[in-house]
Design an enzyme around this catalytic site. Sequence first.
Site, PDB file in Angstrom:
ATOM      1  CG  HIS A 268      -1.895  -1.156   1.222  1.00  0.00           C
ATOM      2  ND1 HIS A 268      -2.673  -1.553   0.166  1.00  0.00           N
ATOM      3  CD2 HIS A 268      -2.101  -2.067   2.220  1.00  0.00           C
ATOM      4  CE1 HIS A 268      -3.345  -2.656   0.507  1.00  0.00           C
ATOM      5  NE2 HIS A 268      -3.010  -2.996   1.739  1.00  0.00           N
ATOM      6  CG  ASP A 319      -5.033  -6.319  -0.137  1.00  0.00           C
ATOM      7  OD1 ASP A 319      -4.931  -7.220   0.713  1.00  0.00           O
ATOM      8  OD2 ASP A 319      -5.103  -5.113   0.176  1.00  0.00           O
TER       9      ASP A 319
HETATM   10 ZN   LIG Z   1      -3.215  -7.031   2.581  1.00  0.00          ZN
END
Ligand SMILES: [Zn+2]
Length: 452
Positions: A268, A319
């Site tokens: 991220h 993810d």
């Molecule tokens: Zn993750």
Amino acid sequence: MTRLHFASALLPSGWANDVQVVIAAGAIAAVTAGVAPAAGDERHAIALPGLASLHSHAFQRGMAGLAELRGDSTDTFWTWRETMYRFALAMTPDDVASVATLLYVEMLEQGFTRVGEFHYLHHDRDGSPYADPAEMAARIAEAVEASGIALTLLPSFYAHGSFGGAAPHEGQRRFICSVDQFAALMTASRKVIAHLPGANIGIAPHSLRAVTPDELAAIVPLAEGGPVHIHAAEQVKEVEDCLAWSGQRPVQWLLEHAPLDRRWCLIHATHMTNEEVTAFARTGAVAGLCPITEASLGDGIFSAREFVDAGGIFGVGTDSNVLIGAADELRQLEYGQRLKHRQRNVLSGGAGRSTGRALFDGALGGGARALAQTAGGLVQGARADIVTLDTAHPSLAGRAHDAVIDGWIFAAGGAAIDCVWAGGRKVVEGGRHGLRQAARERFNASMRRLVA
Ligand SMILES: [Zn+2]
């Protein structure tokens, strides 16, 4: 031995026409450009190397679309996480195998040929360890073997509920390890992947919320030179809590206290100052971007333009697995930048250059680095991970080279994928994985029980 012939193929040196690729023992034995197809060559129009989804939590595929009902309070990442915990707490090892199998089948159908599985669902439903600490990792390996995708297993170390070593809460009980338990898990996980072709292993300290500085220092050597992945700066609240704990922001803290280099991948890294962006780019660590999940969770938009301009390396991951698609992740990455900067073709890398190609090259190189793959792309010695595109798709017809990639990413999406070879095995044909139907039936049986 398999011999393939492509009218054009994207090689490390760029596009080449009339390319023959010879596959032997799961790897690319030879690549020859400028040759006519020989008798016995299987012929296709356009070949690309397979991409990596460098960040996946397989079990979350089961809750895709189940957290789209607005709650009482402002709906944020933290309310989504409560749904995720409830779901995680209910799954059996068999459920994990069935969910992961469908997920990896879908990844292959969408052009992902390697997965970085950031694996943190370790223990039994009451939180006690299984007799084999790698019971759940073995279910991931089972799904990998059935689907044919390549695995980089990243067992996650998760010990605390928040910064400063706060006690974990009840909903996290299946994730929690001591350092000694984690060392045993790593040993058992190495055994689990030993027989899988192309598999490797690293570690995943979950986040600075879940790991103290002492624990981080203790577990990094357990990677034994393999990749180290950590979630960082996904949410504004996480940045605020990190500041309250240490006086530093998450990426700033890692830059100062962790040995960030090419082995590391920060997942991220959404919320960074300009100074953090530049310093992170200089380390050679990879930014593991998950644009669809970051949009789904309302995380924010990564400073991709600034990071790439500073020489930063990125890859993409699916993810939460709410939607699976290599083209979709790359499109979302670019569209986030367009919305942020109110411009077009933000990540193309310069005038006259294809945005799709820049995104593809970035994700190919960054995915290989983050998952410790030395030979990436269609090159002799690499694992034979090859994707062909369907030039009869209306968004690809009449196009060549980079324009085909643009058509795939920005218009056709996964529907343009024709065949996929994973480790030399042709697993997808006509856009369908051979295991699709069986994997769906098994997945659906798990879902009917888990969702009810
Ligand atoms: Zn993750």
